[in-house]
Motif scaffolding. Structure first.
Motif, PDB file in Angstrom:
ATOM      1  N   TYR A 286       0.826  -1.214   0.000  1.00 51.36           N
ATOM      2  CA  TYR A 286       0.000   0.000   0.000  1.00 51.36           C
ATOM      3  C   TYR A 286       0.864   1.269   0.000  1.00 51.36           C
ATOM      4  N   HIS A 287       2.159   1.077   0.215  1.00 50.81           N
ATOM      5  CA  HIS A 287       3.052   2.223   0.418  1.00 50.81           C
ATOM      6  C   HIS A 287       2.995   3.234  -0.736  1.00 50.81           C
ATOM      7  N   GLU A 288       3.113   2.777  -1.944  1.00 43.47           N
ATOM      8  CA  GLU A 288       3.226   3.723  -3.059  1.00 43.47           C
ATOM      9  C   GLU A 288       1.986   4.614  -3.200  1.00 43.47           C
ATOM     10  N   ASP A 289       0.823   4.028  -3.003  1.00 44.52           N
ATOM     11  CA  ASP A 289      -0.404   4.806  -3.210  1.00 44.52           C
ATOM     12  C   ASP A 289      -0.854   5.605  -1.999  1.00 44.52           C
ATOM     13  N   TRP A 290      -0.515   5.166  -0.784  1.00 44.10           N
ATOM     14  CA  TRP A 290      -1.146   5.769   0.400  1.00 44.10           C
ATOM     15  C   TRP A 290      -0.188   6.472   1.346  1.00 44.10           C
ATOM     16  N   ASN A 291       1.120   6.166   1.274  1.00 38.55           N
ATOM     17  CA  ASN A 291       2.094   6.791   2.169  1.00 38.55           C
ATOM     18  C   ASN A 291       2.196   8.291   1.909  1.00 38.55           C
TER      19      ASN A 291
END
Ligand code: ZN
Length: 311
Positions: A286-291
């Motif tokens: 989820y890091h790329e979209d939500w971080n």
């Protein structure tokens, strides 16, 4: 990669920040003054109903504005140093003063302008717990925590819901229990099919769930599901942060949070320590979209662990 709004680039440039409620203190006047390009942009969502969002940098949470012959209603009021700019932006849309000011929750980037608007005659409306919290915790200023000024306090409070019937709109303001904080309000413009979600929605960003101000992960998920049930393909959602959202965006946000919570729960139940869970990085995909700089993947994971362990 999603297009991130300007304020995120600005936040990223400031590096890692503390609590969102501390932002007024962390964005001292010199920082804001350098951002002379800061302004508010209005998008009309229905006749007389607008979303106001900051452009050119971080101006606080997204705002809602209802104008018309029956009076002006403002939802949230941003960071205190920007009140003059906000008044100018509102002045482009209506000559009338703000009559009612609804607070979605207690954080300073949403209600920092309360005192200034009250002094100009606005009646502040909020959930009971928001007033209690302002009285008990005060407000954060660059000089430290101080008692909330009398004028910054809501004068009309509600426990469950209150409805405004103005300018041909019906605005149903309702409380969502223990979600982002313990005093959250969501505004549903029923006939216009528009929702101001406050910080019950961070569009395309890991959400801040303020466990120290009475928020809870399960309450946040339940609140988002309640909102989702009110939406259809045409619904426009003003998120607390991030660009204007729709049904699909909210659905994605709830699904991400539920799944993240379940992933972390299984590791907690397997007896893993916080260090082990962080090392396993269960939210990696989820890091790329939500971080983002304020709620990083690590901070999101820590919040979920804390919610599950009560530590
Ligand atoms: Zn907030």
């Amino acid at each position: 990669m999603r297009t991130k709004p300007a304020f995120l680039r600005f936040l990223r440039s400031l590096g890692s920040l503390g609590l969102l409620s501390l932002l007024p203190a962390l964005l001292p006047t010199p920082v804001l003054a350098q951002e002379s390009a800061l302004s508010f942009q209005a998008t009309e969502l229905a006749p007389g109903l607008y979303m106001l969002e900051g452009v050119g940098g971080f101006t606080g949470g997204n705002l809602g504005l209802l104008t018309g012959k029956d009076g002006v209603v403002l939802i949230d009021d941003g960071l205190p140093p920007l009140t003059a700019k906000l008044l100018a932006a509102i002045g482009e849309l209506t000559e009338d003063p703000v009559e009612f000011l609804i607070n979605t929750h207690v954080h300073g980037d949403h209600i920092g302008g309360n005192e200034a608007f009250a002094k100009k005659g606005a009646t502040i409306v909020a959930h009971d717990n928001l007033r209690h919290r302002l009285l008990s915790d005060g407000i954060t200023t660059p000089a430290g925590d101080v008692s909330a000024p009398e004028d910054a306090l809501p004068v009309v409070t509600f426990s469950d819901s209150v409805t405004f019937h103005l300018n041909g709109h019906e605005a149903f303001v309702f409380h969502v229990e223990r979600a982002h904080t313990d005093g959250d309000a969501v505004i549903h413009f029923r006939t216009a099919n528009v929702i101001h979600a406050g910080d019950l929605m961070f569009n395309g960003l890991f959400p801040f769930i303020d466990l120290d101000s009475g928020g809870s992960v399960e309450g946040y998920i339940a609140g988002q599901e309640r909102l989702l049930a009110l939406t259809d393909e045409q619904t426009k959602i003003i998120p607390g942060h991030g660009p204007l959202a729709d049904h699909k965006d909210l659905k994605a946000a709830v699904a991400m949070l539920k799944d993240s919570y379940a992933r972390v729960r299984s590791l907690v139940e397997a007896g893993q320590t916080e260090e082990e869970i962080l090392a396993a990085n269960p939210l990696a995909d989820y890091h790329e979209d939500w971080n983002w700089s304020f709620i990083t993947t690590e901070r999101m994971t820590k919040t979920l662990i804390r919610a599950l362990t009560g530590e």
